[in-house]
Design a protein around this motif. Structure first.
Motif, short mmCIF file in Angstrom:
data_model
loop_
_atom_site.label_atom_id
_atom_site.label_comp_id
_atom_site.label_asym_id
_atom_site.label_seq_id
_atom_site.Cartn_x
_atom_site.Cartn_y
_atom_site.Cartn_z
N THR A 162 -0.95 7.97 7.12
CA THR A 162 -1.97 7.27 6.36
C THR A 162 -1.46 5.87 5.56
OG1 THR A 162 -1.56 8.46 4.27
CG2 THR A 162 -3.34 9.26 5.91
N TYR A 163 -2.35 4.98 5.19
CA TYR A 163 -1.82 3.85 4.66
C TYR A 163 -2.91 3.75 3.53
CZ TYR A 163 -0.35 -0.81 3.17
OH TYR A 163 0.00 -1.94 2.51
N ASP A 164 -2.67 3.59 2.21
CA ASP A 164 -3.62 3.52 1.30
C ASP A 164 -4.68 4.53 1.57
OD1 ASP A 164 -2.66 1.56 -0.37
OD2 ASP A 164 -3.66 -0.15 0.42
N ASP A 165 -4.51 5.67 1.73
CA ASP A 165 -5.33 6.85 1.76
C ASP A 165 -6.27 6.90 3.13
OD1 ASP A 165 -4.13 8.33 -0.37
OD2 ASP A 165 -5.52 7.26 -1.76
N HIS A 166 -5.91 5.88 4.06
CA HIS A 166 -6.82 5.78 5.20
C HIS A 166 -5.96 6.20 6.33
CE1 HIS A 166 -10.05 3.31 3.57
NE2 HIS A 166 -9.19 2.43 3.09
N PRO A 167 -6.30 7.44 7.10
CA PRO A 167 -5.70 7.71 8.28
C PRO A 167 -5.41 6.61 9.40
CG PRO A 167 -7.23 9.37 7.54
CD PRO A 167 -7.54 8.28 6.87
N LEU A 168 -4.42 6.48 10.07
CA LEU A 168 -3.82 5.38 10.87
C LEU A 168 -4.24 5.88 12.29
CD1 LEU A 168 -0.87 4.08 9.25
CD2 LEU A 168 -3.30 3.31 8.88
N TYR A 169 -4.67 4.82 13.07
CA TYR A 169 -4.98 5.24 14.60
C TYR A 169 -4.51 3.69 15.32
CZ TYR A 169 -8.64 8.28 12.63
OH TYR A 169 -9.15 9.37 12.11
N GLY A 210 0.96 -1.02 0.02
CA GLY A 210 0.09 0.00 -0.07
C GLY A 210 0.74 1.20 0.05
N ARG A 211 0.36 2.35 -0.21
CA ARG A 211 0.88 3.64 -0.20
C ARG A 211 0.92 4.20 1.14
NH1 ARG A 211 -2.84 4.05 -3.77
NH2 ARG A 211 -4.24 5.39 -2.47
N LEU A 212 2.15 4.76 1.62
CA LEU A 212 2.32 5.45 2.85
C LEU A 212 2.09 6.74 2.89
CD1 LEU A 212 5.26 3.32 4.24
CD2 LEU A 212 2.75 3.11 5.01
N GLY A 213 1.56 7.59 3.48
CA GLY A 213 1.49 9.17 3.46
C GLY A 213 1.00 9.71 4.74
N THR A 214 0.63 11.05 4.54
CA THR A 214 0.52 11.71 5.99
C THR A 214 -0.81 12.60 5.39
OG1 THR A 214 1.76 13.38 5.29
CG2 THR A 214 2.72 11.73 6.85
N ILE A 215 -1.62 13.00 6.13
CA ILE A 215 -2.58 14.00 6.24
C ILE A 215 -2.34 15.13 7.42
CG2 ILE A 215 -4.22 12.71 4.99
CD1 ILE A 215 -6.08 12.86 7.82
N THR A 216 -3.18 15.98 7.32
CA THR A 216 -2.99 17.22 8.53
C THR A 216 -4.28 16.97 9.40
OG1 THR A 216 -1.80 18.70 7.42
CG2 THR A 216 -2.94 19.41 9.23
N HIS A 217 -4.21 16.54 10.74
CA HIS A 217 -5.26 16.34 11.52
C HIS A 217 -5.60 17.56 12.31
CE1 HIS A 217 -7.43 14.36 14.86
NE2 HIS A 217 -7.52 13.55 14.04
#
Length: 149
Positions: free
Chosen positions: A113-120, A98-105
């Protein structure tokens, strides 16, 4: 007589579990409002199959109420589902399709994020390999353990 008082800081600060404080190898460190995860790996669990976890083996989750660009997890939600903060990367020798990334919370916090899903992480997972949050319906959506592919 000596009395020992143990404050319940972890629950109030959004820390997912007692070991969310900085570990000796620096893989997982708790922060107010989330967990900073430097390394991601896969982990085989008995009930959820193979999942994506932190470098210390704690299961990572995604929320059906989120979008690819934003987290729907608000202040009340964060106490149970601390966001994974910072830029994620696979542990040495681990291939994640999957794609690793980030968003601003909220508040400008960078969330992984992983595959465009924010992680928790989940406050109810007390040990590495726990998947207690998988399938939980809470805060207007369903929580899912992150699958590697």
């Amino acid at each position: 007589m000596l009395t020992l008082t143990v404050p319940l800081v972890a629950a109030c600060a959004g820390t997912a579990h007692p070991s969310a404080a900085a570990s000796s190898n620096g893989v997982l460190s708790g922060t107010i409002g989330g967990n900073a995860v430097a390394l991601l790996k896969t982990l085989r669990t008995a009930s959820a199959g193979t999942v994506v976890s932190s470098g210390t083996g704690y299961t990572l989750y995604w929320f059906s109420g989120d979008t690819a660009r934003s987290s729907a997890c608000d202040t009340l939600c964060i106490a149970q589902w601390p966001p994974v903060t910072g830029a994620p990367r696979p542990a040495s020798g681990v291939r994640l399709p999957g794609r690793l990334g980030t968003i601003t919370h909220q508040g400008g916090v960078v969330q992984a994020t992983y595959d465009d899903h924010p992680l928790y992480t989940f406050a109810g997972d007390f040990d590495p390999g726990d998947v207690g949050g998988n399938g939980v319906v809470q805060f207007g959506g369903t929580w899912h353990a992150v699958k590697p592919g």
